[in-house]
Design a protein around this motif. Structure first.
Motif, PDB file in Angstrom:
ATOM      1  N   GLY A   1       0.813  -1.215   0.000  1.00 36.88           N
ATOM      2  CA  GLY A   1       0.000   0.000   0.000  1.00 36.88           C
ATOM      3  C   GLY A   1       0.847   1.265   0.000  1.00 36.88           C
ATOM      4  N   PRO A   2       0.258   2.436   0.111  1.00 41.72           N
ATOM      5  CA  PRO A   2      -1.196   2.633   0.225  1.00 41.72           C
ATOM      6  C   PRO A   2      -1.948   2.430  -1.085  1.00 41.72           C
ATOM      7  CG  PRO A   2      -0.039   4.746   0.312  1.00 41.72           C
ATOM      8  CD  PRO A   2       1.012   3.682   0.241  1.00 41.72           C
ATOM      9  N   THR A   3      -1.221   2.363  -2.239  1.00 42.20           N
ATOM     10  CA  THR A   3      -1.926   2.107  -3.498  1.00 42.20           C
ATOM     11  C   THR A   3      -1.798   0.625  -3.870  1.00 42.20           C
ATOM     12  OG1 THR A   3       0.075   2.631  -4.712  1.00 42.20           O
ATOM     13  CG2 THR A   3      -1.464   4.435  -4.358  1.00 42.20           C
ATOM     14  N   GLY A   4      -2.474   0.226  -4.921  1.00 42.47           N
ATOM     15  CA  GLY A   4      -2.307  -1.118  -5.461  1.00 42.47           C
ATOM     16  C   GLY A   4      -3.350  -2.118  -4.992  1.00 42.47           C
ATOM     17  N   ALA A   5      -4.248  -1.687  -4.089  1.00 44.85           N
ATOM     18  CA  ALA A   5      -5.251  -2.623  -3.579  1.00 44.85           C
ATOM     19  C   ALA A   5      -6.358  -2.843  -4.608  1.00 44.85           C
ATOM     20  CB  ALA A   5      -5.848  -2.077  -2.287  1.00 44.85           C
ATOM     21  N   THR A   6      -6.998  -3.993  -4.559  1.00 38.29           N
ATOM     22  CA  THR A   6      -8.189  -4.263  -5.379  1.00 38.29           C
ATOM     23  C   THR A   6      -9.300  -4.719  -4.435  1.00 38.29           C
ATOM     24  OG1 THR A   6      -7.676  -6.604  -5.657  1.00 38.29           O
ATOM     25  CG2 THR A   6      -6.734  -5.085  -7.281  1.00 38.29           C
ATOM     26  N   ALA A   7     -10.493  -4.900  -4.978  1.00 40.72           N
ATOM     27  CA  ALA A   7     -11.609  -5.342  -4.138  1.00 40.72           C
ATOM     28  C   ALA A   7     -11.293  -6.687  -3.487  1.00 40.72           C
ATOM     29  CB  ALA A   7     -12.872  -5.438  -4.982  1.00 40.72           C
ATOM     30  N   ALA A   8     -10.670  -7.562  -4.263  1.00 38.54           N
ATOM     31  CA  ALA A   8     -10.386  -8.905  -3.747  1.00 38.54           C
ATOM     32  C   ALA A   8      -9.139  -8.919  -2.866  1.00 38.54           C
ATOM     33  CB  ALA A   8     -10.204  -9.867  -4.911  1.00 38.54           C
ATOM     34  N   GLN A   9      -8.225  -7.978  -3.116  1.00 34.43           N
ATOM     35  CA  GLN A   9      -6.959  -7.981  -2.373  1.00 34.43           C
ATOM     36  C   GLN A   9      -6.695  -6.616  -1.746  1.00 34.43           C
ATOM     37  OE1 GLN A   9      -4.099  -9.583  -5.324  1.00 34.43           O
ATOM     38  NE2 GLN A   9      -4.218 -11.445  -4.096  1.00 34.43           N
ATOM     39  N   PRO A  10      -7.096  -6.457  -0.486  1.00 35.02           N
ATOM     40  CA  PRO A  10      -6.862  -5.179   0.186  1.00 35.02           C
ATOM     41  C   PRO A  10      -5.373  -4.983   0.517  1.00 35.02           C
ATOM     42  CG  PRO A  10      -7.849  -6.758   1.699  1.00 35.02           C
ATOM     43  CD  PRO A  10      -7.821  -7.421   0.351  1.00 35.02           C
ATOM     44  N   VAL A  11      -5.021  -3.736   0.887  1.00 32.56           N
ATOM     45  CA  VAL A  11      -3.661  -3.460   1.356  1.00 32.56           C
ATOM     46  C   VAL A  11      -3.344  -4.405   2.518  1.00 32.56           C
ATOM     47  CG1 VAL A  11      -2.241  -1.741   2.578  1.00 32.56           C
ATOM     48  CG2 VAL A  11      -3.632  -1.053   0.607  1.00 32.56           C
ATOM     49  N   GLY A  12      -2.165  -4.975   2.512  1.00 28.28           N
ATOM     50  CA  GLY A  12      -1.784  -5.901   3.578  1.00 28.28           C
ATOM     51  C   GLY A  12      -1.919  -7.363   3.174  1.00 28.28           C
ATOM     52  N   THR A  13      -2.427  -7.593   1.938  1.00 31.22           N
ATOM     53  CA  THR A  13      -2.473  -8.968   1.438  1.00 31.22           C
ATOM     54  C   THR A  13      -1.051  -9.397   1.088  1.00 31.22           C
ATOM     55  OG1 THR A  13      -4.653  -8.588   0.468  1.00 31.22           O
ATOM     56  CG2 THR A  13      -3.414 -10.503  -0.349  1.00 31.22           C
ATOM     57  N   VAL A  14      -0.553 -10.412   1.753  1.00 30.82           N
ATOM     58  CA  VAL A  14       0.827 -10.849   1.527  1.00 30.82           C
ATOM     59  C   VAL A  14       0.887 -12.376   1.504  1.00 30.82           C
ATOM     60  CG1 VAL A  14       3.177 -10.921   2.526  1.00 30.82           C
ATOM     61  CG2 VAL A  14       1.864  -8.784   2.594  1.00 30.82           C
ATOM     62  N   PHE A  15       1.699 -12.902   0.599  1.00 28.46           N
ATOM     63  CA  PHE A  15       1.960 -14.340   0.576  1.00 28.46           C
ATOM     64  C   PHE A  15       3.453 -14.552   0.765  1.00 28.46           C
ATOM     65  CE2 PHE A  15      -1.872 -13.599  -1.820  1.00 28.46           C
ATOM     66  CZ  PHE A  15      -2.737 -14.600  -1.382  1.00 28.46           C
ATOM     67  N   VAL A  16       3.818 -15.462   1.668  1.00 29.80           N
ATOM     68  CA  VAL A  16       5.227 -15.829   1.798  1.00 29.80           C
ATOM     69  C   VAL A  16       5.367 -17.296   1.429  1.00 29.80           C
ATOM     70  CG1 VAL A  16       5.808 -14.061   3.516  1.00 29.80           C
ATOM     71  CG2 VAL A  16       5.012 -16.276   4.293  1.00 29.80           C
ATOM     72  N   GLY A  17       6.409 -17.609   0.675  1.00 25.26           N
ATOM     73  CA  GLY A  17       6.641 -18.975   0.232  1.00 25.26           C
ATOM     74  C   GLY A  17       7.957 -19.501   0.774  1.00 25.26           C
ATOM     75  N   LEU A  18       8.010 -20.798   0.962  1.00 23.26           N
ATOM     76  CA  LEU A  18       9.239 -21.450   1.432  1.00 23.26           C
ATOM     77  C   LEU A  18       9.497 -22.686   0.585  1.00 23.26           C
ATOM     78  CD1 LEU A  18      11.518 -22.129   3.582  1.00 23.26           C
ATOM     79  CD2 LEU A  18       9.734 -23.398   4.813  1.00 23.26           C
ATOM     80  N   ALA A  19      10.700 -22.793   0.052  1.00 23.46           N
ATOM     81  CA  ALA A  19      11.110 -24.016  -0.660  1.00 23.46           C
ATOM     82  C   ALA A  19      12.200 -24.694   0.152  1.00 23.46           C
ATOM     83  CB  ALA A  19      11.627 -23.665  -2.056  1.00 23.46           C
ATOM     84  N   THR A  20      11.988 -25.970   0.472  1.00 22.76           N
ATOM     85  CA  THR A  20      12.971 -26.756   1.230  1.00 22.76           C
ATOM     86  C   THR A  20      13.410 -27.909   0.328  1.00 22.76           C
ATOM     87  OG1 THR A  20      11.569 -28.489   2.185  1.00 22.76           O
ATOM     88  CG2 THR A  20      11.446 -26.317   3.231  1.00 22.76           C
ATOM     89  N   PRO A  21      14.352 -28.748   0.766  1.00 26.25           N
ATOM     90  CA  PRO A  21      14.755 -29.882  -0.073  1.00 26.25           C
ATOM     91  C   PRO A  21      13.609 -30.853  -0.360  1.00 26.25           C
ATOM     92  CG  PRO A  21      16.389 -29.467   1.619  1.00 26.25           C
ATOM     93  CD  PRO A  21      15.213 -28.593   1.933  1.00 26.25           C
TER      94      PRO A  21
END
Ligand code: AMP
Ligand code: MG
Length: 416
Positions: free
Chosen positions: A358-378
């Motif tokens: 944010g503060p810009t970039g939000a959509t109806a489906a994805q409000p500010v603060g929408t975050v995904f974290v990914g982890l790749a392990t062996p």
């Protein structure tokens, strides 16, 4: 515990530009010998206010420690006002004056007459030598009550206190020792932590417990134990720590002052594992936090800041179909970024972060603060979906914390 109070004297301490750090250091020193600071006051260089304040202090406290206002200038009023309140006249000590004169001569300077003030000492008081400057400190002991006047500059105040005051006060408190311990939690809020552990810590008067949320998005649990010896105090802390740890489980990440990135770094080192990170909305914050620790090249290999969709594809190999289908802020992209970082860098682990700070970039489906974290392990690639609160700064910080925590819980702790 023996109660004490601290008075920080100096008008500069009432401005937004100078902090009273002396009292923090003094509190630590006093606590260590079993003296509790019950009150701190900051007073400007104002005779009337200081006098009022000191009259009250003299009524209520057995130990009063002041810093500041002992210099040679007109605004240095500490001596004068204490003399009035304690009803002890100021007396000139010729040997102190000679010492100050000698110091000036050694530096090739002529002493100005106002320096005489620094040789004026309250009647019947003990002079505390100043190994780092001209103004001596003053200690008055009166019927088992103590008043200590220390200089303001920390480099003069600290050695004077350690050498000449602490030994006197340590005897007063009859060998009481205070020990503290900090436990750190991530992934649970302050109230969640409290409701889990309150039934345990409420059973203890000693140690005492405080729970604080900090700007690093950690919940810190502080235990303070008081006992006759350090050993006994630590035994009390061990007992309560064990009970609280059992309830908090994996949410606890440190039993010391270590930060989350330091804990993660230590675990990576212990497991001889390496890490690469791919960041979008955090813009390198995760890499910065990981590399704040000296020697982190032993486990931190590489960071990719892939801010656009194109960069995610070309630099990390995130498939165009995933971006087209799920969008650039998605669980699938976070996983693909983690996998891409791991594969391209050839590390044990990869982390990926994508989100809307944010503060810009939000959509109806994805409000500010929408975050995904990914982890790749062996052995697996996983993600966590988050809805983070706060402004841009806070969301970025929390996102980096969530990535570190995912690695700690699902990578480092499970790989063992
Ligand atoms: P003074 O002894 O009042 O002449 O203090 C001289 C200088 O010591 C001040 O300008 C500050 O830089 C420093 N100082 C005074 N009081 C404090 C305090 N409570 N904490 C930290 N620094 C202080
Ligand atoms: Mg001053």
């Amino acid at each position: 515990m023996l109660p004490a109070e601290i008075v920080a004297i100096g008008s500069e301490l009432l401005t937004p530009y100078h902090t009273d750090t002396n009292s923090l250091w003094l509190t630590e020193q006093l606590n260590a010998v079993g003296i509790e600071v019950k009150l701190k006051t900051i007073v400007g260089d104002d005779e009337a206010r200081l006098e009022e304040m000191l009259r009250d202090a003299w009524q209520r406290s057995r130990v009063i420690i002041s810093t500041g206002g002992l210099g040679p200038t007109e605004d240095d009023i500490t001596r004068k006002v204490f003399a009035k309140v304690l009803d002890r006249p100021l007396e000139l000590h010729p040997e102190i004056l000679a010492g100050i004169q000698a110091l000036f001569e050694k530096r090739g300077l002529v002493m100005s007459p106002n320096n005489e003030r620094q040789a004026m000492i309250l009647s019947g008081a003990t002079v505390l030598p100043n190994s780092k400057g001209t103004a001596p400190g003053i200690l008055v002991s009166d019927n088992n009550r103590y008043v200590v006047m220390l200089p303001g500059p920390p480099r003069e105040m600290k050695p004077m206190f350690t050498e000449h005051v602490l030994p006197v006060l340590a005897k007063l408190s009859q060998g009481v020792r205070i020990c503290r311990r900090t436990l750190k939690v991530v992934g649970l809020g302050e109230s969640a932590v409290d409701s889990l552990i309150a039934p345990i810590y409420r059973q203890y008067q000693n140690p005492t417990t405080t729970i604080l949320f900090n700007m690093r998005a950690e919940v810190n649990i502080h235990f303070t134990a008081t006992a006759a010896t350090e050993f006994e105090a630590n035994q009390l802390l061990d007992e309560l720590t064990a009970k609280v740890s059992a309830v908090l489980g994996d949410n606890l990440f440190a039993w010391s002052d270590e930060h989350l990135e330091q804990v993660v770094g230590r675990l990576l080192l212990e497991q001889k594992a390496t890490l690469a990170v791919a960041e979008s909305c955090t813009g390198g914050l995760l890499a910065m936090r990981l590399t704040d620790t000296a020697g982190s090249s032993a486990y931190f290999q590489e960071g990719f800041i892939t801010y656009t969709a194109a960069a995610k594809m070309t630099t990390l190999g995130v498939p165009v179909e995933i971006i087209a289908q799920d969008g650039v802020v998605s669980a699938a992209v976070a996983e693909a970024m983690a996998l891409g970082a791991r594969t391209r860098a050839g590390t044990t682990f990869g982390l990926g972060i994508t989100g809307i700070a944010g503060p810009t970039g939000a959509t109806a489906a994805q409000p500010v603060g929408t975050v995904f974290v990914g982890l790749a392990t062996p052995t697996k690639t996983i993600h966590r979906a988050l809805q983070l609160p706060g402004d841009r700064d806070r969301i970025r910080w929390l996102a980096a914390t969530a990535a570190l925590d995912l690695l700690r819980r699902r990578g480092l702790n499970e790989l063992l």
